[in-house]
Scaffold this motif. Structure first.
Motif, short mmCIF file in Angstrom:
data_model
loop_
_atom_site.label_atom_id
_atom_site.label_comp_id
_atom_site.label_asym_id
_atom_site.label_seq_id
_atom_site.Cartn_x
_atom_site.Cartn_y
_atom_site.Cartn_z
N ALA A 94 54.56 44.86 32.74
CA ALA A 94 53.08 44.54 32.92
C ALA A 94 52.38 45.10 32.13
O ALA A 94 51.39 45.96 32.48
N ALA A 95 52.24 44.65 30.64
CA ALA A 95 51.46 45.23 29.75
C ALA A 95 51.10 44.07 28.76
O ALA A 95 51.64 43.09 28.55
N PRO A 96 49.61 43.99 28.40
CA PRO A 96 49.40 43.01 27.42
C PRO A 96 50.12 42.58 26.46
O PRO A 96 50.55 43.81 25.57
N GLY A 97 50.48 41.39 26.02
CA GLY A 97 51.19 41.04 24.94
C GLY A 97 52.74 41.03 24.77
O GLY A 97 53.45 40.87 24.15
N GLN A 98 53.20 41.57 26.44
CA GLN A 98 54.73 41.68 26.47
C GLN A 98 55.08 40.64 27.45
O GLN A 98 54.03 39.78 28.10
N ASN A 99 56.33 40.44 27.54
CA ASN A 99 56.82 39.29 28.52
C ASN A 99 56.53 37.86 28.11
O ASN A 99 55.88 37.30 28.96
N THR A 100 56.59 37.44 26.92
CA THR A 100 56.42 36.21 26.64
C THR A 100 56.92 35.27 27.59
O THR A 100 57.90 35.20 27.85
N GLY A 101 55.92 34.51 28.17
CA GLY A 101 56.35 33.26 29.37
C GLY A 101 56.70 34.22 30.41
O GLY A 101 56.83 33.24 31.62
N GLY A 102 56.39 35.40 30.55
CA GLY A 102 56.22 36.01 31.98
C GLY A 102 57.25 36.48 32.83
O GLY A 102 57.29 37.19 33.72
N GLY A 103 58.56 36.08 32.15
CA GLY A 103 59.96 36.46 32.84
C GLY A 103 60.55 37.59 32.75
O GLY A 103 61.46 37.95 33.52
N GLY A 104 59.86 38.54 31.94
CA GLY A 104 60.67 40.05 31.68
C GLY A 104 61.98 39.92 30.95
O GLY A 104 62.56 39.06 30.11
N SER A 105 62.81 40.72 31.52
CA SER A 105 64.20 40.78 30.97
C SER A 105 65.14 40.95 32.16
O SER A 105 64.87 41.47 33.20
N SER A 121 62.88 34.64 26.88
CA SER A 121 64.22 34.70 27.10
C SER A 121 64.58 34.38 28.50
O SER A 121 65.81 33.93 28.97
N VAL A 122 63.69 34.87 29.50
CA VAL A 122 63.90 34.53 30.97
C VAL A 122 62.61 33.54 31.33
O VAL A 122 61.65 33.94 31.42
N GLY A 123 63.13 32.45 31.49
CA GLY A 123 62.19 31.44 31.89
C GLY A 123 61.67 31.44 33.29
O GLY A 123 62.46 31.84 34.19
N VAL A 124 60.53 31.06 33.68
CA VAL A 124 59.97 30.90 34.91
C VAL A 124 59.77 29.44 35.55
O VAL A 124 59.16 28.56 34.46
N VAL A 125 60.37 28.98 36.32
CA VAL A 125 60.42 27.57 36.91
C VAL A 125 59.76 27.70 38.14
O VAL A 125 60.19 28.36 39.12
N VAL A 126 58.44 26.92 38.46
CA VAL A 126 57.87 27.15 39.69
C VAL A 126 58.06 25.25 40.23
O VAL A 126 57.64 24.51 39.69
N ASP A 127 58.70 25.07 41.23
CA ASP A 127 59.13 23.78 41.91
C ASP A 127 59.55 22.61 41.03
O ASP A 127 59.08 21.68 40.74
N GLN A 128 60.73 23.28 40.22
CA GLN A 128 61.45 22.56 39.16
C GLN A 128 60.87 22.21 37.90
O GLN A 128 61.10 21.59 37.03
N VAL A 129 59.31 22.93 37.76
CA VAL A 129 58.90 22.58 36.34
C VAL A 129 58.78 24.03 35.52
O VAL A 129 58.45 25.01 36.22
N SER A 130 59.31 23.82 34.37
CA SER A 130 59.13 25.14 33.53
C SER A 130 57.75 25.30 32.87
O SER A 130 56.93 24.69 32.88
N GLN A 131 57.36 26.78 33.30
CA GLN A 131 56.14 27.11 32.99
C GLN A 131 55.80 27.49 31.39
O GLN A 131 54.73 27.69 31.15
N GLY A 132 56.92 27.47 30.66
CA GLY A 132 56.58 27.94 29.30
C GLY A 132 55.92 28.94 29.08
O GLY A 132 56.31 30.16 29.83
N ASN A 133 54.96 29.26 28.14
CA ASN A 133 54.07 30.43 28.15
C ASN A 133 52.64 30.39 28.72
O ASN A 133 52.07 31.12 28.80
N ALA A 134 52.49 29.23 29.57
CA ALA A 134 51.41 29.08 30.47
C ALA A 134 51.73 29.65 31.93
O ALA A 134 51.62 28.78 32.84
#
Length: 757
Positions: A94-105, A121-134
């Protein structure tokens, strides 16, 4: 702490108003008519969507860590960053500029880069929708979280080369009015809490007709600290507000429509959780002898009330600035049962923006320091549109299949961003050293993919898995007075495997997968021409088995090996003017291999236990040179502990006919972590335990609950990030070190209240 106390009183009033508001309709009903919460199904019946269809977790040939709503609440998982405590394979910095897309490793592999064109590298999907970098930050009204390990590109796309965090929120319920308020309240200095945090979550389910219902949920997450301005004595305010609305409509017995919208806003004072000094030097020359500090950084900081040491969260500045972000979006999912298959369409749009001073307006946040580095205000926004079409067979077919097409268009805009470096050798004497401006830029990432996966039943026990995805990806960068930089890529992803039922409650599987993560266009901050970082191609092998023990406790055991071609790495150093500069690059030969063991579910009706252990040897290739010029080939990747253990459990005891008592534990152990690509031990953190838990009372019908909790009981200062040569290295070789601490780095103690109506 008058400011903190005022926040607590305001939130206590907010809780009272919320309870009263939800209590009005509840009082109009017969109190005895309220049905108790449904008991959780046995773990062997936990349904997941890891293969884009509803299946029992014990039948899916993927290593999965599943956390139910009850476990998430028990462990106080309120943000995406908190998910690192539920799965041994998952790390989120949890640091600024880290974890592009929010998913960590996952298993040591992730994207940690400042590059504006990077994808996760680790995608975040919420209710079947990919969050991308937002990506979202707060988790509330969540039904289930699935952590899928290894490349998932066949079904989930190009941002999932290391894994997926698959989040499912609670859907509206027909014919039922219900409401809930849940709080977690703590105050800095009370009962040993090192910072204050007030979380209030509310939800209301509204029946509209026999085939239509709405669900509205929201959260306010207000935090005071962890950073503290020694000049004013105030803890930083970090405030977030989120709301989500869901509408479920079934106009016919074949057609289902899901409409979802959400909005989130956050603000942080003076950089929020940002760098503080944990190691500094005394008098000496710097910048290769170009400057000399007769006082030294240690004494300069001490003069404004900052004591440099491990766990220091103090900074000192008379400046005040505030950064804000917003994130909102919506989706429409339509499912039509056209026997013998189901047609699915999911249309989604997301937008996020950052406006203000950003997370690092004043990098060092130390007024007495000679060297000052300041970022001018930033204005960034991102738009993401996705469209997916799927055709899925019935689960009873000899060949179960899912085929479809996916389109995404992600656009990022950034206004010019300027960094100013000055030297202040004496009061009112300011010497400009450097001023660098990254021009305005627009990055567009557009991709189109066609995919399919099938499971073929060969007899009663054997099943074969085949899957493929063809992706075309176009990444482009536009900057003033510079020719457009374009990267076109076409790539196949695939999965092959087999699974076999060894017994009625035991399944074994073996798979090999090839993934794909899109390329990057790096934009150097030192004025160099933008350059291309090639797409990343992982190949993963996994074997494992799943078994149900004691009638309900699930074992998930796996062994894995993954090698990545063109691994997208980043090396950060502090340049001659004290500015942190990061270079993106491709590295061949990065590997991760190891074993993971997970157990989850109910051992007895009164004891639930979720525990896991991972050994993940994630290493740099032979001969790889670190930022200090030393050979770190074969050593563990940055941000990746080689060993990690997690344990979460709850034991309940009835007290009479109406009450029950419970005791819960939440524990994580990690081996040593390094935070830089070098051999310097000063930016590593030792092996450590993080221990928390809670105890309390709840009614037998699950409607009311009160508990006290503690997080990080022993106040272990695990950082989110560490940086050497901060702000510089003296000629004597002393490497000053800065660290970023987050809420996981300090003890928190409080009370939790929960009411269902």
């Amino acid at each position: 702490m008058q400011k903190t106390g005022q926040k607590t009183r305001q939130f206590a009033l907010l809780c009272g108003v919320a309870v009263s508001a939800f209590g009005v309709p509840a009082m109009a009903q017969d109190a005895t008519s309220a049905e108790p919460a449904a008991a959780a199904p046995p773990p062997s019946e936990i349904i997941v969507t890891a293969q884009r269809r509803a299946e029992k977790v014990t039948e899916v040939p993927i290593s999965i860590t599943v956390a139910s709503a009850a476990q998430l609440e028990r462990q106080q998982v309120n943000t995406v960053n908190d998910l690192a405590r539920i799965a041994p394979s998952l790390e989120i910095q949890a640091a600024p500029g880290q974890n592009t897309g929010g998913g960590g490793s996952i298993r040591g592999i992730g994207t940690m880069t400042f590059s504006p064109g990077a994808v996760a590298s680790v995608g975040v999907v919420v209710d079947q929708v990919s969050q991308g970098n937002a990506n979202i930050s707060d988790l509330f009204d969540v039904a289930r979280v699935e952590v899928l390990k290894g490349p998932q590109g066949t079904l989930f796309g190009l941002t999932t080369s290391a894994g997926v965090i698959n989040i499912t929120t609670n859907a509206p319920k027909f014919g039922e009015f219900s409401a809930r308020v849940r709080t977690e309240l703590s105050n800095a200095g009370t009962a040993g809490a090192k910072y204050g945090n007030q979380v209030v979550q509310g939800v209301v389910n509204i029946p509209i007709s026999s085939n239509m219902a709405a669900r509205i949920s929201g959260v306010a997450n207000l935090r005071q600290g962890v950073d503290r301005n020694a000049t004013t004595g105030d803890l930083n305010d970090n405030n977030r507000y989120s709301v989500r609305g869901r509408l479920l409509w079934e106009p016919t017995d074949r057609l289902t429509v899901n409409l979802i919208g959400d909005y989130a806003h956050s603000s942080a004072e003076n950089g929020g959780d940002f760098f503080t000094f944990i190691k500094t030097s005394g008098p000496g020359s710097f910048f290769g002898g170009a400057g000399y500090d007769a006082v030294g950084i240690t004494d300069r900081l001490a003069s404004c009330g900052v004591t440099v040491k491990e766990g220091n969260r103090d900074y000192c500045t008379s400046s005040h600035y505030k950064g804000t972000t917003s994130n909102y979006g919506g989706s429409v999912q339509v499912d039509y049962a056209a026997d013998p298959f189901t047609l699915t369409s999911i249309t989604a749009y997301r937008k996020s923006g950052e406006l203000g001073s950003g997370a690092s307006s004043n990098v060092f946040r130390g007024d007495p320091l000679e060297l000052q580095v300041e970022n001018e205000p930033v204005d960034r926004n991102l738009n993401l549109f996705t469209q997916e079409f799927r055709v899925s067979s019935a689960a009873t077919n000899t060949i179960e299949y899912t085929v479809g097409a996916f389109y995404s268009n992600q656009k990022q805009n950034r206004d010019p961003e300027t960094v100013n470096v000055t030297l202040v050798p004496a009061e009112n004497v300011v010497i400009p050293i450097a001023s660098t401006t990254v021009p305005a830029l627009t990055i567009r990432d557009e991709s189109l993919a066609f995919f399919g996966q099938a499971t073929t039943h060969i007899g009663d026990s054997l099943r074969l898995i085949t899957g493929t995805r063809y992706t075309t990806d176009r990444l482009s960068l536009q900057m003033p007075s510079t020719a457009d930089t374009v990267l076109n890529a076409e790539e196949w992803s695939w999965r092959l495997g087999a699974q076999y039922d060894l017994a009625r409650n035991t399944m074994a599987y073996a798979t090999v997968s090839r993934g794909f993560k899109g390329g990057q266009i790096a934009v150097p901050t030192d004025g160099r021409t933008p350059y291309v970082v090639l797409p990343e191609i992982p190949t993963s092998y996994e074997v494992g088995f799943k078994s149900t023990l004691f009638g309900g406790w699930v074992a998930d055991v796996s062994a894995f090996y993954m090698k990545i071609d063109n691994f997208q790495a980043q090396s950060c150093t502090v340049d001659g003017t004290g500015v942190i500069s990061c270079d993106q690059k491709n590295v061949n030969g990065v590997k991760t291999r190891g074993v993971e063991v997970n157990f989850f579910g109910n051992i007895t009706p009164n004891l639930s236990l979720n525990t896991g252990f991972i050994y993940a040897k994630a290493t740099y290739p032979k001969g790889y040179l670190g930022t200090d010029g030393t050979d770190i080939g074969g050593s563990q990747l940055a941000y990746s502990p080689r060993y990690k253990f997690t344990l979460s459990g709850e034991y309940t005891v009835p007290i009479g006919e109406r009450l029950g008592a419970f005791l819960a534990a939440d524990t994580v152990w990690k081996s040593r972590i390094r935070y830089e690509e070098n051999s310097y031990s000063g930016t590593t953190f030792r092996p450590h335990w993080m221990v928390g838990g809670r105890m309390g009372l709840r009614t037998q019908d699950q409607r009311y609950q009160v508990s006290v909790f503690v997080r990080n009981l022993f106040n272990v200062h695990e950082p989110s990030l560490m940086q050497s040569s901060f702000p510089y290295t003296t000629d004597s070789g002393e490497a000053n070190v800065g660290a970023i601490y987050g809420p996981q780095s300090f003890r928190n103690v409080g009370i939790s209240l929960d009411a269902k109506f």
